[in-house]
Design a protein around this motif. Structure first.
Motif, PDB file in Angstrom:
ATOM      1  N   LEU A 180      -4.533  10.830  -9.937  1.00 46.37           N
ATOM      2  CA  LEU A 180      -3.573  11.744  -9.324  1.00 46.37           C
ATOM      3  C   LEU A 180      -3.351  11.392  -7.851  1.00 46.37           C
ATOM      4  O   LEU A 180      -2.207  11.389  -7.363  1.00 46.37           O
ATOM      5  N   THR A 181      -4.412  11.077  -7.150  1.00 43.42           N
ATOM      6  CA  THR A 181      -4.303  10.724  -5.730  1.00 43.42           C
ATOM      7  C   THR A 181      -3.563   9.402  -5.550  1.00 43.42           C
ATOM      8  O   THR A 181      -2.723   9.260  -4.647  1.00 43.42           O
ATOM      9  N   PHE A 182      -3.840   8.418  -6.410  1.00 37.61           N
ATOM     10  CA  PHE A 182      -3.146   7.129  -6.330  1.00 37.61           C
ATOM     11  C   PHE A 182      -1.651   7.304  -6.558  1.00 37.61           C
ATOM     12  O   PHE A 182      -0.824   6.650  -5.903  1.00 37.61           O
ATOM     13  N   TYR A 183      -1.279   8.181  -7.473  1.00 40.71           N
ATOM     14  CA  TYR A 183       0.137   8.434  -7.760  1.00 40.71           C
ATOM     15  C   TYR A 183       0.855   8.926  -6.508  1.00 40.71           C
ATOM     16  O   TYR A 183       1.981   8.494  -6.214  1.00 40.71           O
ATOM     17  N   HIS A 184       0.244   9.812  -5.757  1.00 35.88           N
ATOM     18  CA  HIS A 184       0.880  10.384  -4.565  1.00 35.88           C
ATOM     19  C   HIS A 184       0.606   9.574  -3.302  1.00 35.88           C
ATOM     20  O   HIS A 184       1.368   9.675  -2.332  1.00 35.88           O
ATOM     21  N   HIS A 185      -0.481   8.786  -3.283  1.00 39.68           N
ATOM     22  CA  HIS A 185      -0.855   8.000  -2.094  1.00 39.68           C
ATOM     23  C   HIS A 185      -1.266   6.603  -2.553  1.00 39.68           C
ATOM     24  O   HIS A 185      -2.462   6.295  -2.614  1.00 39.68           O
ATOM     25  N   PRO A 186      -0.300   5.742  -2.895  1.00 43.06           N
ATOM     26  CA  PRO A 186      -0.627   4.479  -3.569  1.00 43.06           C
ATOM     27  C   PRO A 186      -1.326   3.430  -2.723  1.00 43.06           C
ATOM     28  O   PRO A 186      -1.911   2.506  -3.279  1.00 43.06           O
ATOM     29  N   THR A 187      -1.280   3.520  -1.398  1.00 43.99           N
ATOM     30  CA  THR A 187      -1.966   2.514  -0.581  1.00 43.99           C
ATOM     31  C   THR A 187      -2.804   3.197   0.487  1.00 43.99           C
ATOM     32  O   THR A 187      -2.606   4.373   0.804  1.00 43.99           O
TER      33      THR A 187
END
Length: 585
Positions: A443-450
């Motif tokens: 979920l975090t990667f989806y909203h904050h990919p880098t």
């Protein structure tokens, strides 16, 4: 002997009788435009013989290797055809006008190689366009005066004849050649498309336009005029031309500017429509035919997908853009499923830049596997993406850039297949502390990919804090609502000193899913949801998230035993949220 005698030169093949040709040349001059009773009577008297001569003349033209050779052997051919074309009693006769049109198009050079052929092409286009579209000429006046034919009716009749003839001509390809000395008839496609340029807004020309666009390209000579494609694209986009669905798809295949214009126009329409929801997105996208065109033609999908990729780069955190990309991909996959396995195009062809080990797992719909397998599937996706990001960070330290591209493509596909992110949020509602790690990371990667500018590591800490807070509110604590826990949620939705703000959509997704899927009675989740979103000013955004949940569940991502309860909760929550004006999703 008349000065027209050189029409048949001594070296020509004796296909045409010299005296017969001389006779018809003199007749054409004498008839003029048939504006006297005597010439009208004489024209009608000789029509049947004229038709036979025109057929012989057409055969002779088709025996020639080029237009230049034809004009060299028959130097007065243009004068003869021109005079006959302006005789209304000849053109009003269906068989005669048909032979005239055939002769003209047989003279048309698809690739003019000299001044004679270029000039002939210009003259042919001018004659046919005037016959089909001019309404104020002496021919029309003669018809009105002597035959009682209204101008509009006359020109529509001529136009329909032209369309019928050209439809027949373009239907013939190389396989119709009788011998190798004949010119390839595929060249008539280019000629017909050029003739259509001034006619694209005429309804009578629509069948010809559609046939030209959909004609299989079996020969390099069967090209369409760029002027034709530009004119059709402009007329269609301005709604002055109506085309059948497959003709529109064919237009996009032939013309990259037309496809790009259609895609950008649709995106602008969807993204600027205030009050849009994921359900509205789906309706607009389906009606646009773009998802269907993308499923039918991989090349079309690659263009549209590249536009979406660029859009995502420019507006990474825009909730409308994320929702639009997901909805478009969902519509595309649905259309693709209807074509497979007949189509036989691999998924790799549609997604050539995506890490291949992620392709099928992400494109698989949750409804295609048992719900008991969702958790393991998401854990695998989360672990695979984590390894990609770790490799990227290692490469960054060495000064490389390839890892960044790979991670971006993986994230782009995750955005396109955000149904798995939504399932992860649903599972987080009932997950325990020991199970939440991989789901929260996804979920975090989806909203904050880098990590560059996103501070994903810190965001993961913030996401865990939001999940803990919501879990205690919806699952552990009894009413009344503890103010300190609510205050924590408000702070997570607001900028924090010296700390990056967690994406509001991440918190909203968790909040809405807890309200929908928790086992508490409806009153408490409703109070929590309304209190948080009303105070944070995110009522419209929460309503959009709720709409996305409903859309996904309608696709079968909910157990049948729980479906009725969940649907009732969604409707009740929607009633609460829609009392306030919704912002665009």
């Amino acid at each position: 002997m008349s000065q027209l005698q050189p029409l048949i030169q001594p070296q020509a093949e004796p296909l045409l009788d010299v005296q017969e040709m001389q006779f018809w040349l003199e007749k054409a001059v004498a008839w003029g435009q048939a504006d006297s009773p005597d010439t009208q009577k004489d024209t009608c008297l000789y029509l049947s013989r004229l038709r036979a001569f025109l057929q012989l003349l057409l055969t002779h033209i088709n025996k020639m290797s080029s237009t230049a050779e034809t004009m060299r052997r028959l130097p007065f051919l243009g004068q003869f055809l021109g005079r006959i074309c302006w005789n209304p009693y000849v053109t009003a006769d269906a068989a005669s006008s048909r032979l005239l049109f055939q002769s003209l198009w047989s003279l048309y050079s698809e690739h003019p190689s000299n001044a004679v052929e270029r000039k002939a092409n210009q003259w042919i286009r001018k004659v046919l366009c005037q016959l089909a579209t001019e309404e104020d000429d002496t021919t029309t006046q003669a018809l009105v005066k002597h035959m009682g034919v209204p101008p509009k009716e006359y020109h529509l009749k001529i136009l329909r004849k032209m369309v019928a003839l050209l439809l027949e001509k373009i239907g013939k390809g190389c396989s119709y050649l009788v011998n190798s000395n004949q010119r390839c008839s595929c060249g008539s496609v280019l000629a017909a498309s050029e003739a259509c340029v001034p006619l694209v807004t005429y309804p009578e020309a629509a069948p010809l336009i559609g046939a030209l666009l959909q004609r299989p390209v079996t020969c390099v000579r069967a090209a369409l005029s760029q002027d034709f494609l530009d004119a059709v694209s402009a007329a269609y986009s301005s709604q002055r031309l109506s085309l059948e669905e497959q003709a529109v798809v064919s237009l996009w295949c032939h013309s990259l500017p037309s496809l790009e214009g259609a895609a950008l126009s649709l995106l602008e329409s969807v993204l600027t429509n205030t009050g849009s929801t994921p359900h509205n997105f789906e309706q607009q996208l389906t009606q646009s035919m773009l998802p269907k065109a993308c499923a039918q033609h991989c090349s079309v999908f690659l263009v549209v997908n590249d536009i979406l990729r660029s859009l995502l780069k420019q507006a990474e955190g825009n909730k409308c853009v994320l929702s639009l990309i997901q909805t478009f991909t969902s519509c595309f996959l649905r259309e693709l499923a209807l074509l497979q396995p007949q189509k036989g195009v691999s998924l790799k062809a549609f997604f050539p830049n995506t890490p291949q080990n992620l392709l099928v797992p992400l494109l698989t719909q949750p409804s295609e596997m048992p719900q008991e397998a969702w958790k393991d599937h998401l854990n695998w996706l989360s672990g695979s993406l984590q390894r990609l990001t770790e490799e990227e960070e290692e490469e960054d330290e060495d000064g490389g850039t390839r890892g960044q591209c790979v991670v971006f493509e993986a994230w782009f596909l995750l955005v396109q297949c955000a149904h798995w992110v939504q399932v992860a949020v649903q599972l987080l509602v009932m997950a325990g502390p020991e199970d939440c790690g991989p789901l929260l990371w996804l979920l975090t990667f989806y909203h904050h990919p880098t990590n560059r500018g996103h501070h994903r590591t810190q965001q993961l800490v913030n996401a865990k804090e939001a999940w803990d807070c919501l879990r205690s509110l919806f699952l552990l604590l009894a009413p009344p609502l503890p103010p300190d826990r609510l205050q924590s949620l408000f702070e997570l939705l607001s900028p924090r000193p010296q700390q990056p703000c967690l994406a509001p959509l991440l918190v909203l997704s968790l909040l809405v899913n807890f309200a929908v899927f928790s086992q508490k009675s409806l009153s408490e989740p409703t109070e929590i949801l309304w209190t948080v979103v009303e105070r944070s000013g995110l009522v419209g955004e929460a309503a959009c998230v709720l709409s996305s949940v409903e859309l996904r569940l309608n696709g079968g991502s909910c157990s049948s035993s729980d479906a009725n309860r969940v649907q009732l909760r969604i409707k009740a929550l929607q009633n609460i949220l829609t009392h306030t004006h919704m912002e665009p999703c």
